[in-house]
Write a protein that holds these residues in place. Structure first.
Motif, short mmCIF file in Angstrom:
data_model
loop_
_atom_site.label_atom_id
_atom_site.label_comp_id
_atom_site.label_asym_id
_atom_site.label_seq_id
_atom_site.Cartn_x
_atom_site.Cartn_y
_atom_site.Cartn_z
N PRO A 38 0.82 -1.22 0.00
CA PRO A 38 0.00 0.00 0.00
C PRO A 38 0.85 1.27 0.00
CG PRO A 38 -0.88 -1.59 1.55
CD PRO A 38 0.45 -2.13 1.09
N GLU A 39 0.53 2.17 -0.90
CA GLU A 39 1.28 3.41 -1.03
C GLU A 39 1.01 4.40 0.08
OE1 GLU A 39 0.49 4.81 -4.98
OE2 GLU A 39 1.80 3.30 -5.88
N ALA A 96 7.52 1.33 19.21
CA ALA A 96 6.06 1.14 19.18
C ALA A 96 5.73 -0.23 18.59
CB ALA A 96 5.41 2.25 18.36
N GLN A 97 4.72 -0.86 19.18
CA GLN A 97 4.33 -2.21 18.74
C GLN A 97 2.96 -2.18 18.10
OE1 GLN A 97 4.80 -4.67 22.21
NE2 GLN A 97 6.98 -4.88 21.85
N MET A 98 2.75 -3.18 17.23
CA MET A 98 1.50 -3.25 16.50
C MET A 98 1.09 -4.70 16.33
SD MET A 98 0.92 -2.16 12.49
CE MET A 98 2.21 -3.22 11.89
N GLU A 99 -0.21 -4.94 16.40
CA GLU A 99 -0.79 -6.20 15.96
C GLU A 99 -1.83 -5.82 14.92
OE1 GLU A 99 -3.36 -9.77 17.84
OE2 GLU A 99 -1.33 -9.50 18.66
N ASN A 100 -1.79 -6.47 13.77
CA ASN A 100 -2.61 -6.06 12.64
C ASN A 100 -3.00 -7.29 11.83
OD1 ASN A 100 -3.84 -4.31 10.86
ND2 ASN A 100 -1.97 -3.34 10.15
N GLU A 101 -4.08 -7.18 11.11
CA GLU A 101 -4.49 -8.25 10.19
C GLU A 101 -4.02 -7.89 8.78
OE1 GLU A 101 -6.06 -11.18 11.20
OE2 GLU A 101 -5.57 -10.32 13.16
N HIS A 102 -3.41 -8.85 8.12
CA HIS A 102 -2.94 -8.67 6.74
C HIS A 102 -3.50 -9.81 5.90
CE1 HIS A 102 1.10 -6.45 7.79
NE2 HIS A 102 0.04 -5.83 8.26
N LEU A 103 -3.49 -9.60 4.61
CA LEU A 103 -3.78 -10.67 3.66
C LEU A 103 -2.72 -10.62 2.58
CD1 LEU A 103 -5.90 -12.87 2.57
CD2 LEU A 103 -6.34 -11.11 0.88
N PHE A 104 -2.00 -11.71 2.41
CA PHE A 104 -1.06 -11.86 1.30
C PHE A 104 -1.81 -12.55 0.17
CE2 PHE A 104 1.69 -11.73 4.99
CZ PHE A 104 2.74 -10.92 4.57
N ARG A 117 0.77 -9.21 -3.39
CA ARG A 117 0.19 -7.96 -2.89
C ARG A 117 -0.20 -8.18 -1.44
NH1 ARG A 117 -1.61 -3.23 -5.00
NH2 ARG A 117 -3.11 -2.14 -3.73
N ILE A 118 0.04 -7.16 -0.63
CA ILE A 118 -0.36 -7.20 0.77
C ILE A 118 -1.52 -6.23 0.97
CG2 ILE A 118 0.31 -6.64 3.13
CD1 ILE A 118 3.08 -7.61 2.50
N TYR A 119 -2.58 -6.73 1.58
CA TYR A 119 -3.72 -5.91 1.98
C TYR A 119 -3.67 -5.79 3.49
CZ TYR A 119 -5.31 -6.85 -2.75
OH TYR A 119 -5.39 -6.94 -4.11
N ALA A 120 -3.70 -4.56 4.00
CA ALA A 120 -3.54 -4.37 5.44
C ALA A 120 -4.20 -3.06 5.87
CB ALA A 120 -2.06 -4.33 5.80
N ASP A 121 -4.42 -2.93 7.16
CA ASP A 121 -4.90 -1.70 7.76
C ASP A 121 -3.68 -0.77 7.88
OD1 ASP A 121 -5.71 0.38 9.40
OD2 ASP A 121 -6.68 -0.91 10.87
N THR A 122 -3.48 0.05 6.86
CA THR A 122 -2.27 0.87 6.84
C THR A 122 -2.30 2.01 7.85
OG1 THR A 122 -3.15 2.21 5.03
CG2 THR A 122 -1.79 0.31 4.43
N ALA A 123 -3.48 2.39 8.31
CA ALA A 123 -3.55 3.45 9.33
C ALA A 123 -2.82 3.00 10.59
CB ALA A 123 -5.00 3.80 9.63
#
Length: 155
Positions: A38-39, A96-104, A117-123
């Motif tokens: 994601p750009e 800073a740490q993060m837990e996030n859901e991605h889809l490859f 392509r990676i789909y993720a919550d980029t915020a």
């Protein structure tokens, strides 16, 4: 053609968080592989060819993250595509740490990965890179909001 070897390589690469083993998956990358991120992230964009993709990983760890680990929910063989929904855990260079859901999502041709392509919550990623806790919003009370709208009241 069966994607079983790629499916197994995805299991190794994306399961077990700290136990991720990516070497087998890397062996299935076509020399002209294209990866898209994601750009809206500072390291996002389209990376073409194995050399540029490997350099991307080097910069990701040198500039942005101490680690990025995954745990797959599933590895889905869709014939000419393999999808891998994961939970990602990462620590940015700023601590800073993060837990996030991605889809490859990988496109397969002749037994090789030619596109990813990676789909993720980029915020969340941007918040963490800025040294902030990921911003979360409370669940919207959609029932109450719908009733207000149906009654013609201002929202």
């Amino acid at each position: 053609m069966s994607n079983a070897p790629i499916v197994e390589a995805c299991r190794l690469a994306y399961s077990g968080f700290e136990r991720n083993r990516r070497d087998a998956l890397a062996s299935f990358l076509h020399r002209d592989v294209v990866f898209e991120f994601p750009e809206s992230l500072p390291y996002g964009g389209r990376y073409e060819g194995i050399e540029e993709f490997r350099a991307w990983w080097t910069v990701l760890y040198a500039e942005y993250y101490d680690y990025f680990h995954y745990d797959a929910h599933a590895v889905i063989d869709g014939g000419d595509h393999v999808a891998v929904p994961v939970t990602a855990r990462a620590q940015a260079r700023n601590g800073a740490q993060m837990e996030n859901e991605h889809l490859f999502l990988f496109r397969i041709e002749d037994g090789m990965i030619v596109h990813g392509r990676i789909y993720a919550d980029t915020a969340k990623g941007r918040d963490v890179l800025a040294g902030q806790a990921p911003r979360r919003y409370p669940k919207l009370d959609v029932i109450a909001a719908a009733r207000v709208r149906e009654a013609g009241l201002p929202g």
